[in-house]
Design a protein around this motif. Structure first.
Motif, PDB file in Angstrom:
ATOM      1  N   ILE A 151       9.455  18.832 -41.304  1.00  0.00           N
ATOM      2  CA  ILE A 151      10.396  19.519 -40.423  1.00  0.00           C
ATOM      3  C   ILE A 151       9.709  19.881 -39.106  1.00  0.00           C
ATOM      4  O   ILE A 151      10.352  19.935 -38.043  1.00  0.00           O
ATOM      5  CB  ILE A 151      10.997  20.774 -41.101  1.00  0.00           C
ATOM      6  CG1 ILE A 151      12.308  21.159 -40.413  1.00  0.00           C
ATOM      7  CG2 ILE A 151      10.039  21.943 -41.127  1.00  0.00           C
ATOM      8  CD1 ILE A 151      13.391  20.113 -40.468  1.00  0.00           C
ATOM      9  N   SER A 152       8.391  20.083 -39.148  1.00  0.00           N
ATOM     10  CA  SER A 152       7.638  20.290 -37.906  1.00  0.00           C
ATOM     11  C   SER A 152       7.640  19.008 -37.075  1.00  0.00           C
ATOM     12  O   SER A 152       7.793  19.045 -35.851  1.00  0.00           O
ATOM     13  CB  SER A 152       6.205  20.719 -38.216  1.00  0.00           C
ATOM     14  OG  SER A 152       6.186  21.935 -38.943  1.00  0.00           O
ATOM     15  N   MET A 153       7.477  17.865 -37.742  1.00  0.00           N
ATOM     16  CA  MET A 153       7.561  16.575 -37.055  1.00  0.00           C
ATOM     17  C   MET A 153       8.956  16.352 -36.476  1.00  0.00           C
ATOM     18  O   MET A 153       9.101  15.880 -35.337  1.00  0.00           O
ATOM     19  CB  MET A 153       7.230  15.441 -38.029  1.00  0.00           C
ATOM     20  CG  MET A 153       5.784  15.373 -38.466  1.00  0.00           C
ATOM     21  SD  MET A 153       5.564  14.069 -39.711  1.00  0.00           S
ATOM     22  CE  MET A 153       3.773  13.974 -39.795  1.00  0.00           C
ATOM     23  N   ALA A 154       9.983  16.694 -37.254  1.00  0.00           N
ATOM     24  CA  ALA A 154      11.368  16.508 -36.800  1.00  0.00           C
ATOM     25  C   ALA A 154      11.640  17.328 -35.549  1.00  0.00           C
ATOM     26  O   ALA A 154      12.253  16.843 -34.588  1.00  0.00           O
ATOM     27  CB  ALA A 154      12.348  16.884 -37.908  1.00  0.00           C
ATOM     28  N   LYS A 155      11.194  18.580 -35.562  1.00  0.00           N
ATOM     29  CA  LYS A 155      11.410  19.441 -34.395  1.00  0.00           C
ATOM     30  C   LYS A 155      10.698  18.879 -33.176  1.00  0.00           C
ATOM     31  O   LYS A 155      11.278  18.801 -32.082  1.00  0.00           O
ATOM     32  CB  LYS A 155      10.944  20.864 -34.682  1.00  0.00           C
ATOM     33  CG  LYS A 155      11.148  21.819 -33.499  1.00  0.00           C
ATOM     34  CD  LYS A 155      10.685  23.220 -33.812  1.00  0.00           C
ATOM     35  CE  LYS A 155      10.966  24.167 -32.652  1.00  0.00           C
ATOM     36  NZ  LYS A 155      10.143  23.902 -31.457  1.00  0.00           N
ATOM     37  N   VAL A 209      17.072   7.934 -33.569  1.00  0.00           N
ATOM     38  CA  VAL A 209      15.909   8.158 -34.429  1.00  0.00           C
ATOM     39  C   VAL A 209      15.737   9.648 -34.714  1.00  0.00           C
ATOM     40  O   VAL A 209      15.470  10.052 -35.856  1.00  0.00           O
ATOM     41  CB  VAL A 209      14.636   7.560 -33.796  1.00  0.00           C
ATOM     42  CG1 VAL A 209      13.401   7.911 -34.631  1.00  0.00           C
ATOM     43  CG2 VAL A 209      14.770   6.037 -33.678  1.00  0.00           C
ATOM     44  N   ALA A 210      15.889  10.486 -33.694  1.00  0.00           N
ATOM     45  CA  ALA A 210      15.766  11.934 -33.888  1.00  0.00           C
ATOM     46  C   ALA A 210      16.789  12.442 -34.900  1.00  0.00           C
ATOM     47  O   ALA A 210      16.461  13.237 -35.786  1.00  0.00           O
ATOM     48  CB  ALA A 210      15.933  12.654 -32.555  1.00  0.00           C
ATOM     49  N   MET A 268      19.953  21.171 -32.696  1.00  0.00           N
ATOM     50  CA  MET A 268      20.292  21.533 -31.314  1.00  0.00           C
ATOM     51  C   MET A 268      19.706  20.531 -30.329  1.00  0.00           C
ATOM     52  O   MET A 268      20.350  20.152 -29.338  1.00  0.00           O
ATOM     53  CB  MET A 268      19.790  22.937 -30.990  1.00  0.00           C
ATOM     54  CG  MET A 268      20.483  24.037 -31.762  1.00  0.00           C
ATOM     55  SD  MET A 268      19.901  25.689 -31.303  1.00  0.00           S
ATOM     56  CE  MET A 268      20.871  25.960 -29.827  1.00  0.00           C
ATOM     57  N   ALA A 269      18.490  20.056 -30.613  1.00  0.00           N
ATOM     58  CA  ALA A 269      17.814  19.134 -29.693  1.00  0.00           C
ATOM     59  C   ALA A 269      18.500  17.781 -29.661  1.00  0.00           C
ATOM     60  O   ALA A 269      18.823  17.263 -28.577  1.00  0.00           O
ATOM     61  CB  ALA A 269      16.348  18.989 -30.087  1.00  0.00           C
ATOM     62  N   PHE A 296       9.728  15.743 -32.596  1.00  0.00           N
ATOM     63  CA  PHE A 296      10.305  14.474 -32.149  1.00  0.00           C
ATOM     64  C   PHE A 296      11.652  14.697 -31.473  1.00  0.00           C
ATOM     65  O   PHE A 296      11.934  14.137 -30.406  1.00  0.00           O
ATOM     66  CB  PHE A 296      10.467  13.496 -33.321  1.00  0.00           C
ATOM     67  CG  PHE A 296      10.823  12.108 -32.874  1.00  0.00           C
ATOM     68  CD1 PHE A 296       9.832  11.183 -32.614  1.00  0.00           C
ATOM     69  CD2 PHE A 296      12.147  11.742 -32.685  1.00  0.00           C
ATOM     70  CE1 PHE A 296      10.156   9.899 -32.172  1.00  0.00           C
ATOM     71  CE2 PHE A 296      12.477  10.469 -32.233  1.00  0.00           C
ATOM     72  CZ  PHE A 296      11.479   9.547 -31.981  1.00  0.00           C
ATOM     73  N   ALA A 297      12.494  15.532 -32.082  1.00  0.00           N
ATOM     74  CA  ALA A 297      13.832  15.761 -31.529  1.00  0.00           C
ATOM     75  C   ALA A 297      13.756  16.441 -30.171  1.00  0.00           C
ATOM     76  O   ALA A 297      14.518  16.110 -29.254  1.00  0.00           O
ATOM     77  CB  ALA A 297      14.670  16.595 -32.492  1.00  0.00           C
ATOM     78  N   THR A 298      12.838  17.390 -30.007  1.00  0.00           N
ATOM     79  CA  THR A 298      12.742  18.078 -28.717  1.00  0.00           C
ATOM     80  C   THR A 298      12.132  17.175 -27.651  1.00  0.00           C
ATOM     81  O   THR A 298      12.514  17.250 -26.478  1.00  0.00           O
ATOM     82  CB  THR A 298      11.950  19.395 -28.830  1.00  0.00           C
ATOM     83  OG1 THR A 298      10.656  19.142 -29.402  1.00  0.00           O
ATOM     84  CG2 THR A 298      12.682  20.395 -29.700  1.00  0.00           C
TER      85      THR A 298
END
Length: 383
Positions: A320-324, A298-299, A253-254, A326-328
């Motif tokens: 997945i915590s890092m992904a969230k 990158v996100a 979503m982000a 970074f994406a947000t």
């Protein structure tokens, strides 16, 4: 914009992407502004999504689903749904993805047979009730209490910020059945018409206007013990298992929120002129867009990598915590700059970037705040 990497998506994924794109174009986009202003969308949209098979993605084959192994099927559908421009609508339409898995993972066969088919068909709506007025992201210290009384549990307490909470038919609710801390938490399924259960007001939010968000109240609410999901006091593990997919979805979503904002800007700067030339010819704008595009790319690619590892059966709690996060953060930056590039028009409700800016703000809060993600990452680093 470049197409997603072909290494991750096969022909089936492309077919799902195309069918979802048509669904969005035909059934959502023509009405999305009206639904946003109304603060809701028709219940029939669930049934339309169910008929198309969108609600079945990631759920058991036994009940007509696709199974939970093909993660990129979900990625493809989610990306296209986000192109409707209403993250709130997508969140409500997808509330089953956080509420239903505990049922088919841990519920009895009778409970599964009663609930899963109707939800996947879009005939019934399901919501997840974890957050409490005084707890927020502190899941281990929730206070809603369930006490065993013969063949039932009696529940007292409250939940808040519950997506799809106004019109759900079934709720997967986290309750305290044991000692303080994470070892004393259980999950129960509570039906809408259960005595002692009531639904509060539809909460008014900064963003996600098309999503109904509720307070839930339990006053001597009596629920059959057969509605317990898994062994008593085992709910925390199920909640944590659920969080990985929820955080993947929030990452999608982000970066899609950021992608849409970037695309809006790329179109705008080619036609909007200032000081005798298009915005696209001003170096400061070009460099802003270059930075925005980099963040989006990158996100997205890091989220894809996490999804690939999830599909391979790996535990990616840290990643997945890092992904969230970074994406947000990327979405924070891109939506902020998008409004700035649009100027006064970016502040107008008729502008998509205005809605993207508002909708974005919840993404670093929902599913575990940015700060909670950092705490999880630190623990995974052995700190």
């Amino acid at each position: 914009m470049p197409a997603p990497s072909l290494d991750y998506f096969n022909d089936t994924h492309h077919m799902v992407r195309e069918s979802t794109r048509r669904f969005v174009k035909d059934c959502i986009t023509p009405h999305v502004t009206e639904w946003e202003e109304a603060g809701t969308f028709p219940r029939a949209l669930y049934r339309q999504a169910g008929e198309l098979g969108l609600l079945s993605i990631g759920h058991p084959v036994t009940y007509g689903g696709t199974g939970d192994q093909d993660v990129f099927l979900k990625v493809a559908a989610s990306e296209e749904l986000m192109r409707c421009g209403s993250a709130g609508l997508v969140a409500s339409l997808g509330s089953l993805d956080i509420a239903l898995p505990p049922v088919w993972r841990m519920g009895s066969k009778a409970l599964q047979d009663r609930i899963v088919p109707g939800v996947l068909a879009g005939n019934e709506i399901m919501a997840l009730g974890i957050t409490e007025p005084g707890a927020g992201s502190d899941v281990a210290n929730l206070r809603t209490r369930a006490i065993r009384d013969g063949d039932d549990y009696i529940i007292n307490g409250a939940k808040t910020f519950i997506t799809s909470g106004i019109r759900a038919d079934h709720y997967t609710v986290a309750v305290r059945t044991g000692e303080p801390g994470y070892n004393g938490i259980s999950l129960l399924v509570i039906d809408r018409d259960t005595p002692g259960f009531s639904i509060g007001r539809n909460l008014e939010k900064m963003g996600w206007w098309a999503s109904d968000t509720a307070e839930l109240f339990f006053d001597q609410c009596r629920v059959p013990a057969s509605n317990l999901l898994g062994p008593e006091n085992s709910g925390f593990f199920t909640i944590m298992l659920n969080f990985q997919m929820e955080r993947l979805n929030l990452s999608i979503m982000a970066y899609m929120t950021a992608q849409l904002a970037l695309e809006q800007c790329l179109d705008y700067v080619r036609t909007r002129e200032t000081f005798g030339k298009p915005l696209a010819k001003h170096q400061v704008i070009r460099h802003k867009l270059a930075e925005m595009a980099t963040q989006v790319e990158v996100a997205r690619e890091y989220t894809y990598r996490c999804a690939a590892r999830m599909a391979a059966g790996e535990q990616v709690i840290k990643e997945i915590s890092m992904a969230k996060n970074f994406a947000t953060r990327a979405s924070d930056m891109v939506t902020h700059e998008a409004v700035q590039i649009f100027g006064g028009m970016g502040y107008m409700r008729e502008s998509l970037v205005e809605r993207l800016y508002r909708d974005n703000r919840i993404l670093s809060i929902g599913g575990g705040t940015h700060e909670i993600m950092n705490e999880i990452i630190a623990k995974q680093l052995g700190l």
